[in-house]
Design a protein around this motif. Structure first.
Motif, short mmCIF file in Angstrom:
data_model
loop_
_atom_site.label_atom_id
_atom_site.label_comp_id
_atom_site.label_asym_id
_atom_site.label_seq_id
_atom_site.Cartn_x
_atom_site.Cartn_y
_atom_site.Cartn_z
N ARG A 109 102.34 -27.28 47.05
CA ARG A 109 102.03 -27.02 45.65
C ARG A 109 103.07 -27.70 44.78
NH1 ARG A 109 102.38 -20.87 45.05
NH2 ARG A 109 104.02 -21.16 46.62
N ALA A 110 102.67 -28.15 43.60
CA ALA A 110 103.60 -28.88 42.75
C ALA A 110 103.20 -28.74 41.28
CB ALA A 110 103.64 -30.35 43.15
N TYR B 123 108.24 -28.63 43.53
CA TYR B 123 107.24 -28.58 44.59
C TYR B 123 107.76 -27.76 45.75
CZ TYR B 123 109.85 -32.44 46.86
OH TYR B 123 110.82 -33.23 47.44
#
Length: 347
Positions: A110-111, A158
């Motif tokens: 995820r970022a 992230y």
């Protein structure tokens, strides 16, 4: 399946996850306005990027395969891009083994990008459609992406989790990089059945704490109680490591941790196995390894036949070394930018 077998399997696959929850306190998804203006003695006008937080956790878990384990590695990174020169830091590439993690995109990745707008923080998530996979020459897969709306003054973050399939590949950690870092933390979760020699690299003072808990784990029908230790290292306000002339590898000077497996006790036998605990043992290991010394020592290998034409096996080792040196000196030259000076050939 009876209840006893089901219990063993649940223990097997849960490992130490209950013990290690929240070990990496990432703060993912939350950026405060003051983080866009950090204050630290390690930040100067030349810093294009500032690492606000770099947190890692490597967790050794049991495995259904005897003599092997799985290592779950989680990382969270938050950085401030201070000027246009630092925008390249927003180009990320993460490598992983597809045999262990699957050949698709990392589900854990995820970022986000953050920007200040009218005094408030605006978050822009990175779409998974903008993450790309590539297969490297060694068979590993890399997932690459960049951050939308990232520019001078942006904060990017992230987080991801990857697995490795062997107790030999415990993750190293660098507290230092080419950017100043406000906080760098690493946690290693290791049961007492595994013994790693931990070496520190660099000159920074690294704070360490340890806590432990007793856990159940095993291998199918073999399961035991064992202490599991959390080793936690922390460094704050880490200066950037600047390149120096005449240094072959700056990586050798980064402040960090390196792990070498020295012993392991399989739950199926209870008998400890030791690994490479002396220079003699290490030398013997590399001498026989098929990917290293074994190439030359195997009597059937074609290079072995070539060597017999250059030097006789009956010669003393020092005479063999001299003959090999003369052969390489007289039959090979360097090319390109690394051409040897003429006087070096007369050694």
């Amino acid at each position: 399946m009876n209840r006893h077998a089901l219990l063993c399997l649940l223990v097997l696959f849960r490992g130490f996850s209950g013990y290690c929850q929240d070990t990496v306190s990432t703060g993912y998804g939350h950026v405060l306005p003051e983080e866009f203006h950090p204050n630290s003695p390690v930040i100067d006008s030349n810093a294009d990027v500032v690492v606000i937080s770099d947190v890692g956790h490597a967790e050794l878990l049991d495995s259904p395969r005897v003599d092997f384990g799985r290592i779950r590695y989680t990382r969270y990174l938050k950085m401030l891009i201070r000027n246009q020169k630092g925008v390249d830091a927003a180009k990320i590439k993460i490598g992983f083994d597809p045999d262990i993690n699957g050949s698709g995109k990392l589900s854990s990745l995820r970022a986000n990008t953050y920007n200040l707008r009218d005094g408030g923080v605006v978050k822009t998530p990175v779409d998974t459609a903008d993450m790309y996979l590539n297969t490297e020459d060694n068979g590993d897969v890399t997932e690459s992406f960049s951050f939308p709306q990232a520019g001078a003054g942006s904060i990017i973050e992230y987080t991801y989790t990857i697995w490795s399939g062997s107790i030999w590949r415990f993750h190293s950690w660098n507290f230092q990089s080419g950017y100043p870092q406000l906080k760098s933390e690493f946690t290693a979760t290791i049961p007492t059945l595994f013994n790693y020699a931990v070496s520190r690299q660099g000159t920074l003072a690294i704070a360490r704490t340890v806590d432990s808990a007793r856990q159940h784990f095993g291998d199918y029908w073999f399961w035991v109680h064992s202490m599991v230790y959390n080793f936690h290292w922390t460094v704050k306000d880490v200066p950037a490591l600047e390149p120096e002339p005449y240094v072959a590898s700056m990586d050798d000077h980064l402040a960090g941790l390196r792990f070498q497996l020295s012993a392991y006790t399989p739950v199926t036998t209870g008998r400890q196995k030791t690994f490479l605990n002396s220079w003699t043992e290490l030398n013997d290991h590399f001498y026989k390894n098929e990917a290293f010394g074994g190439i030359m020592t195997g009597s059937s290998h074609f290079l072995r036949r070539e060597l017999r034409e250059i030097v006789d096996d009956s010669l003393p080792d020092m005479d063999k070394a001299k003959k090999l040196f003369k052969y390489v000196r007289d039959n090979f030259i360097a090319g390109g930018n690394d051409v040897l000076p003429e006087d070096s050939r007369s050694i």
